[in-house]
Each structure stands twice: as structure tokens, then as C-alpha cells.
Design a protein around this motif. Structure first.
Motif, PDB file in Angstrom:
ATOM      1  N   TRP A 158       1.249  25.638  -2.834  1.00 32.12           N
ATOM      2  CA  TRP A 158       0.810  24.494  -3.638  1.00 32.12           C
ATOM      3  C   TRP A 158       1.837  24.179  -4.703  1.00 32.12           C
ATOM      4  CZ3 TRP A 158      -3.689  21.888  -2.443  1.00 32.12           C
ATOM      5  CH2 TRP A 158      -4.517  22.507  -1.500  1.00 32.12           C
ATOM      6  N   MET A 159       1.885  22.922  -5.079  1.00 27.61           N
ATOM      7  CA  MET A 159       2.767  22.475  -6.159  1.00 27.61           C
ATOM      8  C   MET A 159       1.947  21.720  -7.189  1.00 27.61           C
ATOM      9  SD  MET A 159       6.152  20.854  -4.435  1.00 27.61           S
ATOM     10  CE  MET A 159       7.421  21.894  -3.716  1.00 27.61           C
ATOM     11  N   ASN A 160       2.273  21.922  -8.466  1.00 26.18           N
ATOM     12  CA  ASN A 160       1.779  21.000  -9.496  1.00 26.18           C
ATOM     13  C   ASN A 160       2.943  20.091  -9.895  1.00 26.18           C
ATOM     14  OD1 ASN A 160       3.368  22.593 -11.095  1.00 26.18           O
ATOM     15  ND2 ASN A 160       1.722  23.325 -12.433  1.00 26.18           N
ATOM     16  N   ARG A 161       2.701  19.200 -10.817  1.00 21.87           N
ATOM     17  CA  ARG A 161       3.738  18.224 -11.191  1.00 21.87           C
ATOM     18  C   ARG A 161       5.014  18.949 -11.654  1.00 21.87           C
ATOM     19  NH1 ARG A 161       5.201  12.935 -10.365  1.00 21.87           N
ATOM     20  NH2 ARG A 161       7.215  13.896 -10.142  1.00 21.87           N
ATOM     21  N   GLN A 162       4.819  19.983 -12.454  1.00 18.80           N
ATOM     22  CA  GLN A 162       5.981  20.684 -13.004  1.00 18.80           C
ATOM     23  C   GLN A 162       6.790  21.371 -11.909  1.00 18.80           C
ATOM     24  OE1 GLN A 162       4.963  23.772 -15.812  1.00 18.80           O
ATOM     25  NE2 GLN A 162       7.088  24.073 -16.462  1.00 18.80           N
ATOM     26  N   SER A 163       6.105  21.971 -10.935  1.00 17.26           N
ATOM     27  CA  SER A 163       6.837  22.671  -9.878  1.00 17.26           C
ATOM     28  C   SER A 163       7.560  21.677  -8.978  1.00 17.26           C
ATOM     29  CB  SER A 163       5.919  23.610  -9.092  1.00 17.26           C
ATOM     30  OG  SER A 163       4.988  22.891  -8.334  1.00 17.26           O
ATOM     31  N   LEU A 164       6.958  20.519  -8.747  1.00 18.45           N
ATOM     32  CA  LEU A 164       7.645  19.480  -7.974  1.00 18.45           C
ATOM     33  C   LEU A 164       8.895  19.006  -8.720  1.00 18.45           C
ATOM     34  CD1 LEU A 164       7.786  17.511  -5.572  1.00 18.45           C
ATOM     35  CD2 LEU A 164       6.200  16.017  -6.810  1.00 18.45           C
ATOM     36  N   ASP A 165       8.747  18.776 -10.016  1.00 21.93           N
ATOM     37  CA  ASP A 165       9.904  18.356 -10.821  1.00 21.93           C
ATOM     38  C   ASP A 165      11.007  19.413 -10.796  1.00 21.93           C
ATOM     39  OD1 ASP A 165       8.616  16.016 -11.465  1.00 21.93           O
ATOM     40  OD2 ASP A 165       7.969  16.674 -13.456  1.00 21.93           O
ATOM     41  N   GLU A 166      10.616  20.678 -10.915  1.00 27.26           N
ATOM     42  CA  GLU A 166      11.608  21.767 -10.880  1.00 27.26           C
ATOM     43  C   GLU A 166      12.300  21.833  -9.524  1.00 27.26           C
ATOM     44  OE1 GLU A 166      12.666  24.484 -13.085  1.00 27.26           O
ATOM     45  OE2 GLU A 166      12.037  22.887 -14.443  1.00 27.26           O
ATOM     46  N   THR A 167      11.518  21.637  -8.461  1.00 29.12           N
ATOM     47  CA  THR A 167      12.093  21.652  -7.111  1.00 29.12           C
ATOM     48  C   THR A 167      13.144  20.555  -6.974  1.00 29.12           C
ATOM     49  OG1 THR A 167      10.046  22.527  -6.172  1.00 29.12           O
ATOM     50  CG2 THR A 167      11.532  21.405  -4.652  1.00 29.12           C
ATOM     51  N   ILE A 168      12.803  19.357  -7.461  1.00 32.74           N
ATOM     52  CA  ILE A 168      13.736  18.228  -7.389  1.00 32.74           C
ATOM     53  C   ILE A 168      14.969  18.512  -8.252  1.00 32.74           C
ATOM     54  CG2 ILE A 168      14.046  15.773  -7.955  1.00 32.74           C
ATOM     55  CD1 ILE A 168      11.016  15.419  -7.325  1.00 32.74           C
ATOM     56  N   LYS A 169      14.733  19.008  -9.446  1.00 31.91           N
ATOM     57  CA  LYS A 169      15.823  19.193 -10.420  1.00 31.91           C
ATOM     58  C   LYS A 169      16.758  20.334 -10.028  1.00 31.91           C
ATOM     59  CE  LYS A 169      15.266  21.036 -14.589  1.00 31.91           C
ATOM     60  NZ  LYS A 169      14.603  21.287 -15.883  1.00 31.91           N
ATOM     61  N   THR A 170      16.178  21.452  -9.587  1.00 30.48           N
ATOM     62  CA  THR A 170      17.005  22.640  -9.344  1.00 30.48           C
ATOM     63  C   THR A 170      17.489  22.735  -7.896  1.00 30.48           C
ATOM     64  OG1 THR A 170      15.127  24.033  -8.691  1.00 30.48           O
ATOM     65  CG2 THR A 170      15.663  23.928 -11.056  1.00 30.48           C
TER      66      THR A 170
ATOM     67  N   PRO B 177       0.846  -1.203   0.000  1.00 31.04           N
ATOM     68  CA  PRO B 177       0.000   0.000   0.000  1.00 31.04           C
ATOM     69  C   PRO B 177       0.881   1.253   0.000  1.00 31.04           C
ATOM     70  CG  PRO B 177       0.017  -1.035   2.163  1.00 31.04           C
ATOM     71  CD  PRO B 177       0.769  -1.955   1.248  1.00 31.04           C
ATOM     72  N   ILE B 178       0.298   2.343  -0.402  1.00 27.46           N
ATOM     73  CA  ILE B 178       1.068   3.582  -0.593  1.00 27.46           C
ATOM     74  C   ILE B 178       1.768   4.025   0.695  1.00 27.46           C
ATOM     75  CG2 ILE B 178      -0.826   5.209  -0.119  1.00 27.46           C
ATOM     76  CD1 ILE B 178       0.122   6.669  -2.727  1.00 27.46           C
ATOM     77  N   GLU B 179       1.189   3.689   1.847  1.00 21.21           N
ATOM     78  CA  GLU B 179       1.777   4.095   3.134  1.00 21.21           C
ATOM     79  C   GLU B 179       3.077   3.369   3.440  1.00 21.21           C
ATOM     80  OE1 GLU B 179      -1.363   3.140   2.748  1.00 21.21           O
ATOM     81  OE2 GLU B 179      -2.717   4.601   3.685  1.00 21.21           O
ATOM     82  N   GLU B 180       3.237   2.176   2.887  1.00 21.01           N
ATOM     83  CA  GLU B 180       4.419   1.365   3.201  1.00 21.01           C
ATOM     84  C   GLU B 180       5.397   1.303   2.036  1.00 21.01           C
ATOM     85  OE1 GLU B 180       4.920   0.273   6.138  1.00 21.01           O
ATOM     86  OE2 GLU B 180       2.964   0.057   7.106  1.00 21.01           O
ATOM     87  N   SER B 181       5.069   1.957   0.947  1.00 14.91           N
ATOM     88  CA  SER B 181       5.880   1.865  -0.260  1.00 14.91           C
ATOM     89  C   SER B 181       7.074   2.810  -0.218  1.00 14.91           C
ATOM     90  CB  SER B 181       5.002   2.202  -1.469  1.00 14.91           C
ATOM     91  OG  SER B 181       5.789   2.313  -2.624  1.00 14.91           O
ATOM     92  N   ALA B 182       8.188   2.362  -0.812  1.00 18.06           N
ATOM     93  CA  ALA B 182       9.359   3.225  -0.975  1.00 18.06           C
ATOM     94  C   ALA B 182       9.350   3.899  -2.343  1.00 18.06           C
ATOM     95  CB  ALA B 182      10.635   2.413  -0.794  1.00 18.06           C
ATOM     96  N   GLU B 183       8.245   3.741  -3.057  1.00 11.05           N
ATOM     97  CA  GLU B 183       8.133   4.426  -4.345  1.00 11.05           C
ATOM     98  C   GLU B 183       7.405   5.746  -4.143  1.00 11.05           C
ATOM     99  OE1 GLU B 183       6.442   3.705  -8.895  1.00 11.05           O
ATOM    100  OE2 GLU B 183       6.087   2.206  -7.350  1.00 11.05           O
ATOM    101  N   PHE B 184       7.979   6.803  -4.697  1.00 10.85           N
ATOM    102  CA  PHE B 184       7.379   8.135  -4.574  1.00 10.85           C
ATOM    103  C   PHE B 184       6.340   8.292  -5.677  1.00 10.85           C
ATOM    104  CE2 PHE B 184       8.135  12.950  -5.120  1.00 10.85           C
ATOM    105  CZ  PHE B 184       7.218  13.256  -4.137  1.00 10.85           C
ATOM    106  N   THR B 185       5.089   8.284  -5.257  1.00 11.72           N
ATOM    107  CA  THR B 185       3.977   8.392  -6.214  1.00 11.72           C
ATOM    108  C   THR B 185       3.020   9.476  -5.720  1.00 11.72           C
ATOM    109  OG1 THR B 185       2.857   6.623  -4.987  1.00 11.72           O
ATOM    110  CG2 THR B 185       4.066   5.982  -6.954  1.00 11.72           C
ATOM    111  N   PRO B 186       3.431  10.740  -5.855  1.00 10.72           N
ATOM    112  CA  PRO B 186       2.642  11.841  -5.285  1.00 10.72           C
ATOM    113  C   PRO B 186       1.209  11.851  -5.824  1.00 10.72           C
ATOM    114  CG  PRO B 186       4.372  12.662  -6.760  1.00 10.72           C
ATOM    115  CD  PRO B 186       4.641  11.222  -6.551  1.00 10.72           C
ATOM    116  N   GLN B 187       0.279  12.045  -4.926  1.00  6.68           N
ATOM    117  CA  GLN B 187      -1.144  11.991  -5.256  1.00  6.68           C
ATOM    118  C   GLN B 187      -1.687  13.415  -5.415  1.00  6.68           C
ATOM    119  OE1 GLN B 187      -2.633   8.635  -5.419  1.00  6.68           O
ATOM    120  NE2 GLN B 187      -0.391   8.396  -5.496  1.00  6.68           N
TER     121      GLN B 187
END
Lengths: 137, 137
Positions: free
Chosen positions: B40-52, B6-16
Motif C-alpha cells: 500500500w502507498m499513502n500520499r507521502q510514500s507515492l511522492d517519495e517513490t516519484i522523488k527518489t 473523465p478520469i479514465e481519459e485524462s492525462a492528469e495524474f490524480t490518484p484516488q
């Protein structure tokens, strides 16, 4: 909002509920600064939180008021209620005596993105209680 | 979500992301534990946060990506990205070198409800910079 001051400078508490009548609410451990959980409040749950001194939220899935810990006993005693600049978010500083996350951790934020990964999480905490024993099915 | 956990125990990052494609995001000072802001973040802002490695959000009012500090210079250097049990909230631990609230305070949470009051706020912080000098009109 007071007539003479913008909401950011006002000493009047005028929470700005969203179009669903909800406010984002963050619970923070008053002693350690750790973020415990993120949830939502409606007007009634905010009023209950103020009146009772216990963190009370609105469950969007169950569509009802939810006193944190009503089932698990893991309540939140409110130390301070803060709001942000535009008064559309609530921050509760709370004291707690047991794990706050239903999965068994002290905080719901028990996983962090691995450095240099986009999709792998590290578990950064240990469970502090056994939810199977705490939550009666 | 992984197939076997289940998502609570997973080590995969799958933002909802919610139905608007957004995630609530909390920024916390990595050194002091102080909550700085909620956005708030959308997918693109999360990706930018991770990347930059810099806190990047989605402005619902301006309907655009928003690198925190792009105008004021008051950026957020990301130390750690956490998610919560059901992976529908993001917590950024950040280092900052200047006030984070556009009103001039270090944190957006500069007011607390007065004890025994339902509608009066105390200002619990001092402004740390002059926004009139920082934000060019």
C-alpha cells in the motif's frame, strides 16, 4: 493456518480476508506477463473462480458478485491461482481473448507517469476495442 | 480530475486514495514481468517513490513509511509508474538485484493452488536468500 507452521511456510490455503471480507486480486496475462487489472474478491467469488475456472470478483460499487466478462464477453480463463506470503492477496494468471479494461484497452494500466513529472500521464497503449459497441447501455 | 475529461481519459495524474488515504500498489519486475509483491502507498510514500526513484510504501502494521529494502538492502529501482483506469491502483515496474519477499523468495507469490484443490498449495519457487542472515533481529 496449520498448527505447526506459520502461514508463510504452510501448504494450506487459508486466505486472509480483510475486515470487509475482501482480498485484493491481481489479474495477469499468463502468456505475456502483462498486468490486466486489479479488483477484489470475497469468499464466494474466490470459490466461484476455483470452481468455474473463470476470474470472478466482487464489485464493491455494485455490491455483488461479478464474473469478469459477464456483460462484455471478455472473460478470463484461469491458468493458475497464486497467493502471497501472508495469504492476503490473490494473483490470477489468466488467458484472455479480448481487451480487459472497460475503457477499451487490453489492460487497465494504459497510462504511465511521464518521466520527471509528478502529475502528467502518458498514454502508453492503443485501445483494442470500442466499449460503446461492446457494452449494451 | 480535469474539468473536461473523465478520469479514465485524462492525462492528469490524480490518484484516488481510499478512505484510509491509501492506494493498492503492485510491484512488477520490469525485465521478467514477474509480480514481486503487493503493498500500500499513502500520499507521502507515492511522492517519495516519484522523488527518489525507489519503491516506497506505507506499512499498515507499523503505521509508517517504508522504503522497500531499507533493512534488507533489497531495494526496488523504479523504471515506470503506471496507474489504472480509475486511478485508484498503482503499478510499479522495478528492477531489483535480490529477492523481494521477506520469507526468502524472489517474489511473495511463491505458492499456487494445486490443480483440482480448494485448499492445498504447491511451492512453485525456491528461496533465493536466507532471511535469517539478511534481517538483523
Amino acid at each position: 493456518m496449520t498448527a505447526d507452521k506459520p502461514i508463510e511456510e504452510s501448504a494450506e490455503f487459508t486466505p486472509q480476508f480483510n475486515e470487509q471480507g475482501l482480498l485484493p486480486a491481481i489479474a495477469q496475462d499468463a502468456h505475456t506477463g502483462q498486468i490486466l487489472m486489479f479488483a477484489w474478491m470475497n469468499r464466494q467469488s474466490l470459490d466461484e473462480t476455483i470452481k468455474t475456472g473463470f476470474g470472478t470478483y466482487y464489485s464493491r460499487s455494485r455490491k455483488k458478485l461479478w464474473k469478469k466478462g459477464e456483460q462484455s464477453g471478455h472473460t478470463q480463463k484461469v491458468v493458475q491461482i497464486l497467493t502471497d506470503c501472508d495469504q492476503d492477496t490473490i494473483l490470477l494468471k489468466v488467458t484472455v481473448d479480448a481487451g480487459q479494461c472497460h475503457v477499451g484497452y487490453h489492460s487497465c494500466f494504459y497510462r504511465a507517469l511521464k518521466p520527471d513529472s509528478q502529475n502528467e500521464l502518458d498514454f502508453i497503449a492503443q485501445k483494442s476495442y470500442d466499449p460503446a459497441k461492446t457494452y449494451k447501455k
